[in-house]
Design a protein around this motif. Structure first.
Motif, short mmCIF file in Angstrom:
data_model
loop_
_atom_site.label_atom_id
_atom_site.label_comp_id
_atom_site.label_asym_id
_atom_site.label_seq_id
_atom_site.Cartn_x
_atom_site.Cartn_y
_atom_site.Cartn_z
N ARG A 39 -6.45 -0.63 1.92
CA ARG A 39 -7.25 -1.16 3.01
C ARG A 39 -8.32 -2.10 2.46
O ARG A 39 -9.07 -1.73 1.56
N PHE A 40 -8.37 -3.31 2.98
CA PHE A 40 -9.38 -4.30 2.64
C PHE A 40 -10.17 -4.58 3.91
O PHE A 40 -9.69 -5.26 4.81
N GLY A 41 -11.37 -4.03 3.99
CA GLY A 41 -12.16 -4.21 5.21
C GLY A 41 -11.46 -3.54 6.37
O GLY A 41 -11.21 -2.34 6.35
N ARG A 42 -11.10 -4.33 7.39
CA ARG A 42 -10.43 -3.78 8.57
C ARG A 42 -8.92 -4.00 8.54
O ARG A 42 -8.23 -3.67 9.50
N SER A 43 -8.41 -4.60 7.47
CA SER A 43 -6.97 -4.88 7.42
C SER A 43 -6.31 -4.14 6.26
O SER A 43 -6.97 -3.71 5.32
N TYR A 44 -5.00 -4.01 6.35
CA TYR A 44 -4.21 -3.33 5.32
C TYR A 44 -3.35 -4.34 4.59
O TYR A 44 -2.90 -5.33 5.16
N ARG A 45 -3.11 -4.05 3.31
CA ARG A 45 -2.18 -4.83 2.51
C ARG A 45 -1.21 -3.85 1.88
O ARG A 45 -1.59 -2.81 1.37
N VAL A 46 0.06 -4.23 1.91
CA VAL A 46 1.13 -3.36 1.42
C VAL A 46 1.75 -4.02 0.19
O VAL A 46 2.12 -5.20 0.24
N PRO A 47 1.90 -3.28 -0.91
CA PRO A 47 2.56 -3.86 -2.09
C PRO A 47 4.01 -4.24 -1.76
O PRO A 47 4.73 -3.47 -1.11
N GLU A 48 4.41 -5.41 -2.20
CA GLU A 48 5.76 -5.89 -1.90
C GLU A 48 6.83 -4.95 -2.44
O GLU A 48 7.84 -4.72 -1.79
N ASN A 49 6.59 -4.36 -3.62
CA ASN A 49 7.59 -3.46 -4.20
C ASN A 49 7.74 -2.18 -3.36
O ASN A 49 8.81 -1.58 -3.33
N ALA A 50 6.70 -1.77 -2.63
CA ALA A 50 6.80 -0.61 -1.75
C ALA A 50 7.69 -0.92 -0.54
O ALA A 50 8.46 -0.08 -0.09
N VAL A 51 7.61 -2.16 -0.06
CA VAL A 51 8.47 -2.57 1.06
C VAL A 51 9.91 -2.63 0.61
O VAL A 51 10.81 -2.13 1.30
N THR A 52 10.15 -3.18 -0.57
CA THR A 52 11.50 -3.26 -1.12
C THR A 52 12.09 -1.86 -1.29
O THR A 52 13.24 -1.61 -0.92
N ALA A 53 11.28 -0.94 -1.81
CA ALA A 53 11.75 0.44 -1.99
C ALA A 53 12.05 1.10 -0.66
O ALA A 53 13.04 1.83 -0.52
N ALA A 54 11.21 0.87 0.34
CA ALA A 54 11.43 1.47 1.65
C ALA A 54 12.71 0.95 2.30
O ALA A 54 13.43 1.71 2.97
N LEU A 55 13.01 -0.30 2.08
CA LEU A 55 14.22 -0.88 2.67
C LEU A 55 15.49 -0.40 1.96
O LEU A 55 16.56 -0.44 2.54
N GLN A 56 15.35 0.07 0.72
CA GLN A 56 16.53 0.53 -0.02
C GLN A 56 16.79 2.02 0.16
O GLN A 56 17.83 2.51 -0.27
N ARG A 57 15.87 2.75 0.80
CA ARG A 57 16.06 4.17 1.02
C ARG A 57 17.19 4.39 2.03
O ARG A 57 17.32 3.65 3.00
N PRO A 58 17.98 5.42 1.82
CA PRO A 58 19.05 5.70 2.79
C PRO A 58 18.46 6.15 4.12
O PRO A 58 17.42 6.80 4.16
N VAL A 59 19.16 5.81 5.18
CA VAL A 59 18.73 6.18 6.52
C VAL A 59 19.39 7.51 6.89
O VAL A 59 20.58 7.69 6.70
N ALA A 60 18.61 8.43 7.40
CA ALA A 60 19.15 9.74 7.78
C ALA A 60 19.85 9.66 9.12
O ALA A 60 19.39 9.00 10.04
N ASP A 61 20.98 10.31 9.23
CA ASP A 61 21.73 10.37 10.47
C ASP A 61 21.32 11.65 11.21
O ASP A 61 21.65 12.75 10.78
N VAL A 62 20.59 11.50 12.29
CA VAL A 62 20.06 12.66 13.01
C VAL A 62 20.83 12.95 14.27
O VAL A 62 20.45 13.81 15.05
N GLY A 63 21.90 12.25 14.51
CA GLY A 63 22.62 12.41 15.76
C GLY A 63 23.83 13.15 15.58
O GLY A 63 24.54 13.87 16.04
#
Length: 63
Positions: A39-63
């Motif tokens: 958090r920088f002041g009132r805004s957030y910054r997300v590390p690019e490598n965290a976004v890349t890792a989140a996109l590579q995580r497998p999606v759970a099938d809950v249905g």
């Protein structure tokens, strides 16, 4: 861990565009602890490598 000068930070809007979700969804992920952010002041910054890792995580099938 990589050096701080090598880390690229993205805004919530940039993360939302990359993940193809709303900004509110990104805020929910950050507040839930599923997506690390700094958090920088009132805004957030997300590390690019965290976004890349989140996109590579497998999606759970809950249905």
């Amino acid at each position: 861990m990589s050096k701080l000068s090598e880390v690229r930070f993205l805004t919530v809007a940039e993360v939302a565009d990359l993940m193809r979700v709303s900004k509110m969804t990104v805020y929910r992920l950050v507040h839930a602890g599923d997506l690390p952010a700094v958090r920088f002041g009132r805004s957030y910054r997300v590390p690019e490598n965290a976004v890349t890792a989140a996109l590579q995580r497998p999606v759970a099938d809950v249905g």
